[in-house]
Design an enzyme around this catalytic site. Structure first.
Site, mmCIF file in Angstrom:
data_model
loop_
_atom_site.group_PDB
_atom_site.id
_atom_site.type_symbol
_atom_site.label_atom_id
_atom_site.label_comp_id
_atom_site.label_asym_id
_atom_site.label_seq_id
_atom_site.Cartn_x
_atom_site.Cartn_y
_atom_site.Cartn_z
ATOM 1 N N ASP A 1 33.240 -36.087 30.715
ATOM 2 C CA ASP A 1 33.768 -37.294 29.635
ATOM 3 C C ASP A 1 34.503 -38.616 29.803
ATOM 4 O O ASP A 1 34.050 -39.672 29.252
ATOM 5 C CB ASP A 1 35.438 -36.546 29.121
ATOM 6 N N GLY A 2 34.756 -38.665 31.553
ATOM 7 C CA GLY A 2 34.540 -40.483 31.564
ATOM 8 C C GLY A 2 33.753 -41.504 31.380
ATOM 9 O O GLY A 2 34.119 -42.232 30.886
ATOM 10 N N ASP B 1 32.922 -28.503 34.919
ATOM 11 C CA ASP B 1 33.880 -28.450 34.625
ATOM 12 C C ASP B 1 33.527 -28.075 33.305
ATOM 13 O O ASP B 1 34.425 -26.800 32.532
ATOM 14 C CB ASP B 1 34.908 -29.073 34.264
ATOM 15 N N ARG C 1 44.660 -7.003 52.172
ATOM 16 C CA ARG C 1 45.135 -8.608 51.688
ATOM 17 C C ARG C 1 45.084 -9.270 50.307
ATOM 18 O O ARG C 1 43.808 -8.363 49.597
ATOM 19 C CB ARG C 1 44.608 -9.635 52.078
ATOM 20 N N ARG D 1 46.555 -14.778 52.107
ATOM 21 C CA ARG D 1 45.707 -15.911 52.385
ATOM 22 C C ARG D 1 45.047 -16.807 50.987
ATOM 23 O O ARG D 1 45.187 -15.890 49.803
ATOM 24 C CB ARG D 1 44.334 -15.380 53.062
ATOM 25 N N ARG E 1 30.281 -28.240 44.606
ATOM 26 C CA ARG E 1 29.141 -29.365 43.769
ATOM 27 C C ARG E 1 28.474 -28.973 44.306
ATOM 28 O O ARG E 1 27.124 -30.227 44.253
ATOM 29 C CB ARG E 1 30.419 -30.371 43.903
HETATM 30 O O1 F6P Z 1 35.118 -33.394 37.009
HETATM 31 C C1 F6P Z 1 33.998 -32.701 38.105
HETATM 32 C C2 F6P Z 1 35.618 -32.061 39.102
HETATM 33 O O2 F6P Z 1 35.092 -31.848 41.029
HETATM 34 C C3 F6P Z 1 36.996 -31.987 38.754
HETATM 35 O O3 F6P Z 1 36.239 -30.672 38.948
HETATM 36 C C4 F6P Z 1 37.928 -31.827 40.395
HETATM 37 O O4 F6P Z 1 38.965 -31.932 40.374
HETATM 38 C C5 F6P Z 1 37.100 -33.616 40.525
HETATM 39 O O5 F6P Z 1 35.879 -33.443 39.794
HETATM 40 C C6 F6P Z 1 37.527 -33.785 42.209
HETATM 41 O O6 F6P Z 1 37.124 -35.001 42.264
HETATM 42 P P1 F6P Z 1 36.747 -35.612 43.422
HETATM 43 O O7 F6P Z 1 36.004 -35.867 44.052
HETATM 44 O O8 F6P Z 1 37.007 -37.116 43.637
HETATM 45 O O9 F6P Z 1 37.861 -34.441 44.826
#
Ligand code: F6P
Length: 378
Positions: A134-135, A158, A193, A296, A305
């Protein structure tokens, strides 16, 4: 392919395009880069890759290649399956809210989009393919409104971008999170757990919900449904009574208690807030409520990612990249390519970035989770 004729522009012929990857990386970025470069070559267009978001244009001196990588078909051969992005990326330094230090030492946000457009002109770049969430796509929309020919490609693990059935990167993240849950079942069971697993997703619970259902969780806590830990604890006790002596609780990083706030670990200038700590809160709360159970906590974080994209993500990334070039060739600008099975269509960037796509609390997946006996924490 459905086309939006309103997005079409008459303009000078395209000779050179650029592609950039912005925001958090996601599996499939290299596949998009490959498709864009290969399809641009079919049109006889030169294709350049901007390094690290827009840094390659803003700070060319920092790079041996002047911040722009020549993406010939040879250069992008064999990268489809690779995680990350060969161009590099950044989720700080938004050109519309560029962090700028004032003489008094304070940091403010400055709109540097005109400077950026000038950089495109100086480098004789006729069009941009912006790959991002989105950004990054809001930035592309801003640039398109100022006259730069720009097409967006929806990326994010996301899955919170509107107007597309799915973003690339999401399937790989959910698949990996599910595999992690599978692995946690055996250790949770062996030790009897409660395992609390925090997953990324920002303000949307898509990863938590999909992985939690697929990975047989006992509770899934998502931002769209504020939780009450007493209710989660009651569910875990009930399941214990039915013979399940261990539990898996999946917590989206944006999850919050009823009446509580999202857990933010850092507020930043020119960049989105960093989330974190939601799983820790839930683990501490459940441990206090279920005194006889050991608890835990695991944070999957950036592991979601990484790695090679699934075949689903590879395919939609290649389709998105090819469609982005097709859109430019057809004269479109200010649009995002979007998955609308069985096709990929173009939607206005404005519409795609207008609202965040969150989990509808009454959607079929939420009902499925409830019907399978999974607590949603409410
Ligand atoms: O938007 C992708 C994302 O992986 C989000 O799920 C997470 O909140 C954010 O980026 C984490 O960003 P950074 O790489 O700055 O820790």
């Amino acid at each position: 392919m459905a086309g939006k004729t309103r997005s079409k522009q008459a303009g000078a012929p395209i000779r050179r395009i650029a592609i950039n990857t912005g925001g958090g990386d996601a599996p499939g970025l290299n596949a998009v880069i490959r498709a864009v470069a290969a399809c641009a070559d079919n049109h006889g267009w030169e294709c350049l890759g901007i390094r690290d978001g827009y840094n390659g244009l803003f700070k060319p001196d920092e790079y041996a290649d002047g911040g722009l990588m020549r993406l010939t078909p040879d250069r992008v051969d064999g990268i489809t399956h690779l995680g990350g992005t060969i161009l590099g990326t950044t989720n700080v330094g938004n050109p519309i809210k560029y962090p700028t230090r004032l003489p008094d030492g304070s940091l403010v946000e400055q709109d540097r989009s005109d400077d950026l457009i000038q950089c495109f002109r100086d480098n004789r770049i006729d069009a941009l393919v912006a790959v991002g969430g989105d950004g990054s796509l809001s930035i592309a929309n801003h640039l398109a409104k100022k006259g730069l020919r720009a097409v967006g490609v929806p990326k994010t693990i996301d899955n919170d971008l509107d107007q597309t059935v799915v973003t690339f990167g999401f399937d790989t993240a959910v698949s990996f999170a599910t595999e992690c849950l599978d692995r946690l079942h055996s250790t949770a069971q062996s030790h009897r757990r409660v395992m609390v697993v925090e997953v990324m997703g920002r303000y949307a619970g898509w990863i938590a919900l999909n992985a939690g259902i697929s990975g047989n969780a006992d509770a899934i806590l998502i931002p769209e449904i504020p939780y009450d830990l007493a209710s989660v604890a009651a569910k875990l006790r009930e399941r214990e009574g039915q013979g399940r002596k261990y539990a898996i609780v999946v917590v989206a990083e944006g999850a919050k208690a009823k009446g509580g706030d999202t857990s933010v670990i850092e507020k930043r200038v020119g960049a989105a807030d960093r989330l974190g700590g939601a799983g820790e809160k839930v683990a501490a709360g459940l441990s206090a409520l279920l005194t006889k159970r050991e608890t835990r906590q695991v944070v999957l974080g950036h592991l979601l990612r990484g790695g090679s994209p699934t075949s689903f993500d590879r395919l939609i990334s290649l389709r998105f990249g090819a469609a982005a070039v097709r859109a430019l060739a057809e004269g479109h600008s200010g649009v995002m390519v979007a998955l609308d099975p069985p096709t990929v269509r173009y939607v206005p960037l404005e519409k795609a970035t207008n609202r965040m796509k969150t989990v509808p609390p009454n959607c079929d997946s939420v009902s499925t989770a409830r019907e399978l006996g999974i607590s949603l924490g409410d």
